[in-house]
Write a protein that holds these residues in place. Structure first.
Motif, short mmCIF file in Angstrom:
data_model
loop_
_atom_site.label_atom_id
_atom_site.label_comp_id
_atom_site.label_asym_id
_atom_site.label_seq_id
_atom_site.Cartn_x
_atom_site.Cartn_y
_atom_site.Cartn_z
N GLY A 1 27.82 31.75 32.79
CA GLY A 1 29.29 31.45 32.42
C GLY A 1 29.82 31.37 33.61
N PRO A 2 31.32 30.73 33.31
CA PRO A 2 31.93 30.47 34.69
C PRO A 2 32.20 31.60 35.46
CG PRO A 2 32.76 29.24 32.92
CD PRO A 2 31.72 30.31 32.31
N ILE A 3 32.62 31.70 36.63
CA ILE A 3 33.30 32.80 37.71
C ILE A 3 34.68 32.41 37.54
CG2 ILE A 3 33.32 33.72 39.91
CD1 ILE A 3 30.40 32.76 40.46
N ASN A 4 35.49 33.52 36.98
CA ASN A 4 36.85 33.59 36.80
C ASN A 4 37.50 34.19 38.07
OD1 ASN A 4 36.64 32.46 34.64
ND2 ASN A 4 36.63 34.31 33.28
N SER A 5 36.68 34.88 39.08
CA SER A 5 37.77 35.57 39.84
C SER A 5 36.72 36.09 40.97
CB SER A 5 38.42 36.95 39.37
OG SER A 5 39.09 37.45 40.48
N MET A 6 37.07 36.25 42.29
CA MET A 6 35.96 36.82 43.31
C MET A 6 37.05 37.20 44.25
SD MET A 6 34.60 33.39 45.20
CE MET A 6 33.29 33.49 43.96
N ALA A 7 36.38 38.27 45.18
CA ALA A 7 37.15 38.99 46.34
C ALA A 7 36.18 39.18 47.41
CB ALA A 7 37.98 40.06 45.82
N TRP A 8 36.28 39.16 48.45
CA TRP A 8 35.49 39.37 49.82
C TRP A 8 35.94 40.93 50.03
CZ3 TRP A 8 33.50 34.58 51.81
CH2 TRP A 8 32.21 34.53 52.26
N HIS A 9 34.81 41.40 50.24
CA HIS A 9 34.97 43.28 50.81
C HIS A 9 35.57 42.98 52.26
CE1 HIS A 9 33.84 46.98 52.16
NE2 HIS A 9 33.88 47.35 50.94
N PRO B 1 35.00 22.71 38.14
CA PRO B 1 36.20 23.24 38.11
C PRO B 1 36.25 24.80 39.06
CG PRO B 1 36.39 22.52 36.01
CD PRO B 1 34.78 22.38 36.56
N VAL B 2 37.05 24.74 40.10
CA VAL B 2 36.95 25.98 40.90
C VAL B 2 38.14 26.85 40.44
CG1 VAL B 2 37.33 27.16 43.24
CG2 VAL B 2 36.28 24.53 42.87
N ASN B 3 37.69 28.02 39.88
CA ASN B 3 38.73 29.24 39.48
C ASN B 3 39.17 30.08 40.37
OD1 ASN B 3 38.32 27.93 36.64
ND2 ASN B 3 36.63 29.33 36.13
N SER B 4 38.11 30.53 41.43
CA SER B 4 38.65 31.40 42.51
C SER B 4 38.05 30.98 43.86
CB SER B 4 38.33 32.81 42.02
OG SER B 4 38.60 33.82 42.90
N ALA B 5 38.85 31.52 45.01
CA ALA B 5 38.12 31.04 46.23
C ALA B 5 38.71 32.20 46.86
CB ALA B 5 38.46 29.71 46.72
N CYS B 6 38.00 32.52 48.08
CA CYS B 6 38.24 33.79 48.95
C CYS B 6 37.75 33.48 50.47
CB CYS B 6 37.99 34.88 48.43
SG CYS B 6 36.34 35.21 48.12
N ALA B 7 38.42 33.77 51.44
CA ALA B 7 37.90 33.85 52.72
C ALA B 7 37.29 35.15 53.30
CB ALA B 7 39.03 33.32 53.69
N SER B 8 36.29 34.87 54.17
CA SER B 8 35.75 35.99 54.85
C SER B 8 36.61 36.80 55.80
CB SER B 8 34.29 35.57 55.44
OG SER B 8 33.75 36.65 56.31
N PRO B 9 36.49 37.87 56.00
CA PRO B 9 37.42 38.69 56.90
C PRO B 9 36.86 38.50 58.36
CG PRO B 9 36.00 40.41 55.72
CD PRO B 9 35.75 38.82 54.89
#
Length: 327
Positions: A288-296, A233-241
């Motif tokens: 454990g699972p990754i629940n959130s992520m953010a790209w700088h 399962p994918v909990n979070s996804a983000c795009a590179s700037p």
């Protein structure tokens, strides 16, 4: 990669976000106190004390003057970002699951869960109007749903809000026309939408779902452009700037973590090429699972928050900046 492990939360992370400049990192968890850190060295500056339940989501305005938080104690709070003072509290009938600032920072949107006889709701309020910052008064916009709305984002400046539901449905509302939704997408994901993030160029929405996929959507009509498949399962996804890259984070459900080895749990963050939908890199760190992520905003750092209670700030090596996808 040169990771920083930040231990400031006692329970699982629910959200990590950078401010616009990227010098500050904000984190929320199930331990009631959102925190703010220096991105450069991982020093914790302080926390926002006022909630009495798990904080499910936070967002920071473009000028880093205000912070909004949505929590399981049936409240949404607006904070002075610098002083940590609560400026307003909006009580909700059920737990508040997500919150978001508009492009201008003048509007906030938040969603609540469906429980017992209370429907799930989306509400938008103007923080400049003290009357609107009270649950006793009508919001600028309100919509109700029969299924819980897990996440929401402002997807077109101050004019449109996109919502992800527990059923896998996504709806987009134009705040200037409150009669019905503008766009809908019910075919991309089969299970719960865990996260929606706006790409830095504001042309795409990245969705993450428990159906083990993430998708790239057209911000104007919610049409699926690309889909990225994972083993868990994918909990979070983000795009590179600044590059055509998408990063996915997730893993086995928290309930089964103790029964699963680290290698089998697929707790790594995975980087995909945005166009070709192929995974080309991954990095470990969380137990454990990754629940959130953010790209700088600069594109050279990814922050992740995990079920293990740690925030990890991953700084890419030079190999990443020099990497060219072979096609």
């Amino acid at each position: 990669m040169r990771p920083l492990s930040l231990k400031g939360h006692e329970r699982a992370l629910t959200r990590v976000r950078f401010n616009r400049e990227g010098d500050l990192l904000f984190s929320a968890a199930k331990d009631k106190k959102p925190c703010v850190w220096y991105t450069e060295n991982g020093e914790r500056i302080g926390s926002y004390d006022g909630h009495n339940g798990a904080v499910w989501d936070i967002d920071v305005s473009w000028d880093t003057s205000s912070l909004v938080s949505a929590a399981a104690d049936n409240s949404v709070k607006l904070w002075d970002c610098e002083k940590g003072v609560c400026l307003a509290t909006i009580n909700t009938p059920t737990p508040a699951k997500s919150c978001n600032f508009s492009y201008s920072g003048n509007l906030i949107s938040y969603t609540t869960l469906k429980m017992t006889k209370n429907l799930s709701t989306l509400q938008v309020r103007d923080i400049r109007d003290p009357a609107q910052m009270s649950e006793a008064n009508e919001p600028a916009f309100c919509a109700q749903f029969d299924v819980s709305a897990n996440t929401s984002i402002f997807s077109n400046l101050d004019e449109e809000v996109t919502i992800g539901f527990e059923s896998g449905l996504m709806l987009q509302y134009d705040l200037r026309n409150s009669s019905t939704h503008k766009n809908a997408n019910e075919n991309t994901h089969r299970y719960s939408i865990q996260d929606l993030q706006l790409a830095p160029n504001m042309l795409f929405i990245v969705s993450a779902s428990r159906d083990k996929t993430a998708a790239l959507l057209d911000v104007n009509n919610l049409n699926r452009l690309k889909q990225y498949k994972s083993e868990r399962p994918v909990n979070s996804a983000c795009a590179s700037p600044n590059r055509d890259h998408i990063c996915l984070g997730g893993g086995e459900d928290a309930m089964t973590v103790t029964q699963t080895s680290v290698s089998a749990g697929h707790f790594e963050a995975k980087i995909y090429h945005m166009v070709f939908e192929e995974e080309f890199a991954r990095f470990k760190g969380h137990f454990g699972p990754i629940n959130s992520m953010a790209w700088h905003p600069a594109g050279d750092i990814i922050a992740t928050g995990g079920e293990d209670g740690y925030v990890r700030v991953q700084e890419f090596d030079n190999d990443y900046s020099e990497f060219k996808y072979d096609f």
